[in-house]
Scaffold this motif. Structure first.
Motif, PDB file in Angstrom:
ATOM      1  N   LYS A   2      45.328  36.547  26.647  1.00 59.33           N
ATOM      2  CA  LYS A   2      45.730  35.799  25.451  1.00 59.33           C
ATOM      3  C   LYS A   2      46.911  36.496  24.767  1.00 59.33           C
ATOM      4  O   LYS A   2      47.884  35.859  24.363  1.00 59.33           O
ATOM      5  N   LEU A   3      46.802  37.812  24.641  1.00 60.46           N
ATOM      6  CA  LEU A   3      47.872  38.586  24.004  1.00 60.46           C
ATOM      7  C   LEU A   3      49.151  38.552  24.829  1.00 60.46           C
ATOM      8  O   LEU A   3      50.238  38.375  24.309  1.00 60.46           O
ATOM      9  N   ALA A   4      48.983  38.767  26.142  1.00 59.07           N
ATOM     10  CA  ALA A   4      50.151  38.867  27.029  1.00 59.07           C
ATOM     11  C   ALA A   4      50.922  37.553  27.058  1.00 59.07           C
ATOM     12  O   ALA A   4      52.134  37.538  27.239  1.00 59.07           O
TER      13      ALA A   4
ATOM     14  N   LEU B  33      52.558  39.299  33.393  1.00 58.61           N
ATOM     15  CA  LEU B  33      52.281  39.963  34.674  1.00 58.61           C
ATOM     16  C   LEU B  33      50.826  40.408  34.671  1.00 58.61           C
ATOM     17  O   LEU B  33      50.472  41.399  34.032  1.00 58.61           O
ATOM     18  N   ASN B  34      49.989  39.663  35.349  1.00 61.60           N
ATOM     19  CA  ASN B  34      48.560  39.974  35.355  1.00 61.60           C
ATOM     20  C   ASN B  34      48.207  40.803  36.583  1.00 61.60           C
ATOM     21  O   ASN B  34      48.042  40.277  37.678  1.00 61.60           O
ATOM     22  N   ALA B  35      48.105  42.119  36.399  1.00 62.05           N
ATOM     23  CA  ALA B  35      47.708  42.994  37.508  1.00 62.05           C
ATOM     24  C   ALA B  35      46.246  43.385  37.332  1.00 62.05           C
ATOM     25  O   ALA B  35      45.802  44.439  37.762  1.00 62.05           O
ATOM     26  N   GLY B  36      45.500  42.517  36.645  1.00 62.46           N
ATOM     27  CA  GLY B  36      44.101  42.827  36.366  1.00 62.46           C
ATOM     28  C   GLY B  36      43.208  42.517  37.547  1.00 62.46           C
ATOM     29  O   GLY B  36      42.785  43.391  38.283  1.00 62.46           O
ATOM     30  N   ARG B  37      42.950  41.247  37.770  1.00 64.81           N
ATOM     31  CA  ARG B  37      42.011  40.868  38.819  1.00 64.81           C
ATOM     32  C   ARG B  37      42.642  41.037  40.201  1.00 64.81           C
ATOM     33  O   ARG B  37      43.798  40.695  40.400  1.00 64.81           O
ATOM     34  N   GLY B  38      41.854  41.544  41.157  1.00 68.62           N
ATOM     35  CA  GLY B  38      42.432  41.873  42.470  1.00 68.62           C
ATOM     36  C   GLY B  38      42.510  40.715  43.445  1.00 68.62           C
ATOM     37  O   GLY B  38      42.064  40.825  44.577  1.00 68.62           O
ATOM     38  N   ASN B  39      43.060  39.581  42.995  1.00 68.65           N
ATOM     39  CA  ASN B  39      43.191  38.453  43.926  1.00 68.65           C
ATOM     40  C   ASN B  39      44.534  38.543  44.650  1.00 68.65           C
ATOM     41  O   ASN B  39      45.574  38.456  44.019  1.00 68.65           O
ATOM     42  N   PRO B  40      44.528  38.742  45.972  1.00 69.99           N
ATOM     43  CA  PRO B  40      45.811  38.954  46.653  1.00 69.99           C
ATOM     44  C   PRO B  40      46.728  37.733  46.567  1.00 69.99           C
ATOM     45  O   PRO B  40      46.254  36.601  46.495  1.00 69.99           O
ATOM     46  N   ASN B  41      48.040  37.992  46.572  1.00 68.95           N
ATOM     47  CA  ASN B  41      48.997  36.870  46.564  1.00 68.95           C
ATOM     48  C   ASN B  41      49.540  36.628  47.971  1.00 68.95           C
ATOM     49  O   ASN B  41      50.574  36.024  48.145  1.00 68.95           O
ATOM     50  N   PHE B  42      48.821  37.152  48.976  1.00 70.65           N
ATOM     51  CA  PHE B  42      49.205  36.926  50.376  1.00 70.65           C
ATOM     52  C   PHE B  42      48.000  36.340  51.104  1.00 70.65           C
ATOM     53  O   PHE B  42      46.860  36.479  50.633  1.00 70.65           O
ATOM     54  N   LEU B  43      48.240  35.679  52.222  1.00 71.04           N
ATOM     55  CA  LEU B  43      47.124  35.153  53.001  1.00 71.04           C
ATOM     56  C   LEU B  43      47.516  35.064  54.471  1.00 71.04           C
ATOM     57  O   LEU B  43      48.694  34.944  54.805  1.00 71.04           O
ATOM     58  N   ALA B  44      46.494  35.132  55.326  1.00 69.04           N
ATOM     59  CA  ALA B  44      46.727  35.085  56.773  1.00 69.04           C
ATOM     60  C   ALA B  44      46.906  33.635  57.199  1.00 69.04           C
ATOM     61  O   ALA B  44      46.009  32.807  57.003  1.00 69.04           O
ATOM     62  N   THR B  45      48.064  33.300  57.791  1.00 70.78           N
ATOM     63  CA  THR B  45      48.345  31.906  58.143  1.00 70.78           C
ATOM     64  C   THR B  45      47.835  31.534  59.539  1.00 70.78           C
ATOM     65  O   THR B  45      47.298  30.438  59.732  1.00 70.78           O
ATOM     66  N   THR B  46      47.985  32.442  60.516  1.00 69.99           N
ATOM     67  CA  THR B  46      47.644  32.093  61.905  1.00 69.99           C
ATOM     68  C   THR B  46      46.211  31.574  62.061  1.00 69.99           C
ATOM     69  O   THR B  46      46.004  30.503  62.632  1.00 69.99           O
ATOM     70  N   PRO B  47      45.191  32.316  61.550  1.00 63.53           N
ATOM     71  CA  PRO B  47      43.826  31.815  61.743  1.00 63.53           C
ATOM     72  C   PRO B  47      43.537  30.545  60.945  1.00 63.53           C
ATOM     73  O   PRO B  47      42.627  29.784  61.281  1.00 63.53           O
TER      74      PRO B  47
ATOM     75  N   LEU C 173      45.952  51.194  23.988  1.00 64.14           N
ATOM     76  CA  LEU C 173      47.214  51.230  24.736  1.00 64.14           C
ATOM     77  C   LEU C 173      47.323  50.033  25.670  1.00 64.14           C
ATOM     78  O   LEU C 173      48.405  49.480  25.862  1.00 64.14           O
ATOM     79  N   LEU C 174      46.194  49.629  26.266  1.00 69.35           N
ATOM     80  CA  LEU C 174      46.207  48.455  27.157  1.00 69.35           C
ATOM     81  C   LEU C 174      46.554  47.193  26.350  1.00 69.35           C
ATOM     82  O   LEU C 174      47.275  46.326  26.817  1.00 69.35           O
ATOM     83  N   PHE C 175      46.018  47.128  25.101  1.00 75.12           N
ATOM     84  CA  PHE C 175      46.329  45.982  24.255  1.00 75.12           C
ATOM     85  C   PHE C 175      47.808  45.997  23.868  1.00 75.12           C
ATOM     86  O   PHE C 175      48.464  44.965  23.836  1.00 75.12           O
ATOM     87  N   GLU C 176      48.308  47.197  23.592  1.00 73.86           N
ATOM     88  CA  GLU C 176      49.713  47.333  23.222  1.00 73.86           C
ATOM     89  C   GLU C 176      50.623  46.910  24.385  1.00 73.86           C
ATOM     90  O   GLU C 176      51.619  46.221  24.200  1.00 73.86           O
ATOM     91  N   LEU C 177      50.250  47.330  25.576  1.00 70.15           N
ATOM     92  CA  LEU C 177      51.015  46.986  26.776  1.00 70.15           C
ATOM     93  C   LEU C 177      51.035  45.464  26.957  1.00 70.15           C
ATOM     94  O   LEU C 177      52.075  44.868  27.251  1.00 70.15           O
ATOM     95  N   ALA C 178      49.883  44.834  26.741  1.00 72.71           N
ATOM     96  CA  ALA C 178      49.787  43.379  26.897  1.00 72.71           C
ATOM     97  C   ALA C 178      50.647  42.671  25.856  1.00 72.71           C
ATOM     98  O   ALA C 178      51.380  41.737  26.155  1.00 72.71           O
ATOM     99  N   GLU C 179      50.550  43.178  24.620  1.00 67.81           N
ATOM    100  CA  GLU C 179      51.227  42.517  23.511  1.00 67.81           C
ATOM    101  C   GLU C 179      52.747  42.684  23.620  1.00 67.81           C
ATOM    102  O   GLU C 179      53.501  41.744  23.410  1.00 67.81           O
TER     103      GLU C 179
ATOM    104  N   VAL D  11      49.137  42.894  32.001  1.00 69.54           N
ATOM    105  CA  VAL D  11      47.679  42.976  31.875  1.00 69.54           C
ATOM    106  C   VAL D  11      47.112  43.949  32.910  1.00 69.54           C
ATOM    107  O   VAL D  11      47.247  43.751  34.118  1.00 69.54           O
ATOM    108  N   LEU D  12      46.505  45.027  32.418  1.00 69.33           N
ATOM    109  CA  LEU D  12      45.775  45.969  33.287  1.00 69.33           C
ATOM    110  C   LEU D  12      44.329  46.002  32.802  1.00 69.33           C
ATOM    111  O   LEU D  12      44.053  45.723  31.632  1.00 69.33           O
ATOM    112  N   LEU D  13      43.412  46.365  33.686  1.00 74.04           N
ATOM    113  CA  LEU D  13      42.012  46.498  33.272  1.00 74.04           C
ATOM    114  C   LEU D  13      41.718  47.951  32.926  1.00 74.04           C
ATOM    115  O   LEU D  13      42.278  48.861  33.529  1.00 74.04           O
ATOM    116  N   PRO D  14      40.804  48.170  31.968  1.00 74.29           N
ATOM    117  CA  PRO D  14      40.498  49.550  31.578  1.00 74.29           C
ATOM    118  C   PRO D  14      39.704  50.276  32.660  1.00 74.29           C
ATOM    119  O   PRO D  14      38.677  49.787  33.114  1.00 74.29           O
ATOM    120  N   GLY D  15      40.196  51.454  33.063  1.00 72.29           N
ATOM    121  CA  GLY D  15      39.470  52.242  34.065  1.00 72.29           C
ATOM    122  C   GLY D  15      38.085  52.614  33.585  1.00 72.29           C
ATOM    123  O   GLY D  15      37.138  52.684  34.362  1.00 72.29           O
TER     124      GLY D  15
END
Length: 527
Positions: A22-24, A33-47, A469-475, A480-484
């Motif tokens: 929401k902030l970002a 730039l949402n680097a939070g959730r680990g959903n890849p932006n690549f996919l295997a095409t051949t199979p 700091l994560l909120f500041e980065l988003a704002e 968007v990063l997730l808190p370790g």
């Protein structure tokens, strides 16, 4: 800067992400730039091409029956002659997308794996048409063998894994975990108040599940040490010698540090298991395929380990929901169930009576299948068959890629992204031969110390709450990063997924992180 109330501190990092988003996105027309959730932006095409190509062949098979009816009816494929018909189809469509892969897959299954090509083709056609219940319910027959080869290949590498194992196909790795926790509880292998060890830091839900009302388990944390390149120190692993610890759950390679467990640690766990043959190990190895020379705990302690694997990340298939649970045919779970007191056995006899006349012989992995459908609905258990077909094609794609070209491309891509990120921060991470790089933890203390020295780093950690700091980065920069900390990391850090954005985006994230550190350094300098 607005205050972040304590309510947010209670949230799982995955829910907190929504607040950060929401902030970002608060600044109009700014790219978030949402680097939070680990959903890849690549996919295997051949199979995937193979999947659609197979679907067209299966339709041709179905339409051979009831062909005299114009209303759009088909029938089941026919086993007799299916291999010959497939060869005609392959010749007709030579050069079409996915055809060479599919023809290669049939040849590989027949000539390399020694399976019956007709039985394989029939199972695939019936599976992709989804015209029959999953039979057997745990996993289709040829599919189980092929996925078994894939898991052995990827999870054991050059390590010899002796004996056979059973596989249950599930809707992704998280479904597998849900089923396993539940069946362990139903079969008295863990009970409220029992101690379980958890390898930390870890994927947050694995900290949250044991605390739930359903389980109420006491957690013993096995802490990875950032100063040892996120390996578990021997002293932490030795906690597993405590006979009151029933089970040890871990993610390997870890999430979020994204480091594979080194061979010495695997051997140490295997040695403890020899002294503690009753210890249950549960390993989630979804990131294993991104590591160099990966060896799973399942390969070194197969009789005590439940292996969970998911196809989501490596093949870019989070939406397909494809996972697998594997247990060795000779395993600790079945042994512990056989040793339960008579009263517990009688209770379990009743639980599983509707599905077998010999409930005591029911294997743990088959109890898993039954429990996944509340036992009474066991006859409708099993992963949808088109899903199983895509799982098989992903597995074959990987098995047939003997030079491992796809794997090399995956590794190159995420490691280049990691390099771009740290290049812009201006700080190189410590070299770590076990680093997998699917995620990276931006450790505030470490980065600020490397950039401007220890006095600044100490001041920063005393002055600023890491989450803010994560909120500041988003704002300020839309990142968007997730808190370790939400993953149980002891150090203040942000988790960056290196899978879901492009290289230029990671450079931007690096710049934003650098700017934030510099901003605070100016304040420090002014004092």
């Amino acid at each position: 800067m607005h205050s972040h109330d304590d309510k947010l501190a209670q949230l799982s990092p995955f829910e907190l992400k929504d607040e950060l988003i929401k902030l970002a996105s608060s600044v109009e027309n700014r790219l978030m730039l949402n680097a939070g959730r680990g959903n890849p932006n690549f996919l295997a095409t051949t199979p995937r091409h193979g999947f659609w190509r197979l679907g067209l062949f299966a339709m041709r098979e179905a339409e051979r029956t009831f062909a005299y009816m114009p209303e759009g009816l088909g029938g089941f494929p026919r086993l007799a002659g299916i291999e010959d018909r497939f060869e005609i189809y392959a010749r007709e469509h030579a050069g079409a997308e996915g055809m060479a892969f599919l023809a290669g897959a049939v040849s590989y299954v027949r000539d390399q794996l020694g399976l019956d090509a007709s039985a394989f083709l029939y199972e695939m056609c019936e599976g992709i048409l989804g015209c029959n219940y999953p039979v057997p319910d745990r996993m289709l027959k040829q599919s189980e063998v092929i996925v078994g080869h894939y898991l052995r290949d990827e999870m054991a590498g050059s390590h010899s894994l002796v004996g056979e194992f059973d596989i249950f196909a599930t809707e992704g790795g998280t479904a597998a975990m849900t089923y396993i926790f539940n069946t362990l509880r139903e079969n008295h292998l863990v009970s409220p108040g029992d101690k379980i060890a958890i390898g930390m830091p870890i994927f947050t839900p694995y900290i949250e599940i044991p605390e739930l009302n359903d389980y109420r388990l006491e957690q013993v944390h096995i802490e990875a040490d950032p100063d040892l390149g996120w390996q578990y120190p021997a002293s932490e692993i030795d906690k597993l010698k405590d006979p009151s610890i029933k089970a040890f759950f871990l993610v390997n390679p870890s999430n979020p540090p994204s480091v594979r467990i080194d061979d010495a640690t695997l051997e140490r766990i295997a040695a403890i298991v020899k002294d503690r043959p009753d210890l249950i190990l549960l390993t989630d190895d979804v990131y294993g395929t991104f590591a160099d020379d990966f060896v799973s705990l399942f390969a070194v302690a197969p009789h005590n380990t439940i292996l969970v694997y998911s196809y989501s990340k490596y093949f870019g298939a989070t939406g397909w929901r494809l996972g697998a649970v594997a247990t060795h045919r000779d395993n600790v779970l079945d042994r512990l169930i056989a040793k339960l007191p008579e009263a517990a056995k009688k209770e379990l006899d009743e639980r599983y009576a509707s599905i077998t006349t010999t409930p005591r012989e029911l294997k743990f992995i088959d109890r898993l299948v039954a429990d996944s459908r509340t036992v009474a609905l066991n006859h409708t258990a099993g992963l949808s068959t088109p899903q199983q077909v895509q799982m098989v094609l992903f597995s074959l794609f990987s098995l047939m890629d003997t030079p491992q070209a796809y794997k090399a491309a995956m590794k190159r891509m995420i490691r280049h992204r990691e390099h771009a990120l740290y290049r812009e921060i201006g700080v190189a991470p410590d070299p770590n031969p076990n680093d997998v790089g699917y995620y990276t933890l931006l450790d505030l203390g470490d980065l600020s110390e490397k950039a401007f020295g220890k006095p600044f780093s100490d001041w920063l950690l005393k002055t600023v709450e890491p989450r803010s700091l994560l909120f500041e980065l988003a704002e300020e920069s839309g990142v968007v990063l997730l808190p370790g900390g939400g993953f149980g990391a002891q150090t203040p850090a942000g988790r960056v997924s290196l899978a879901n954005l492009n290289e230029a985006d990671y450079a931007k994230i690096g710049k934003a992180a650098r700017a934030l550190i510099e901003k605070y350094y100016k304040k420090f300098d002014k004092r």
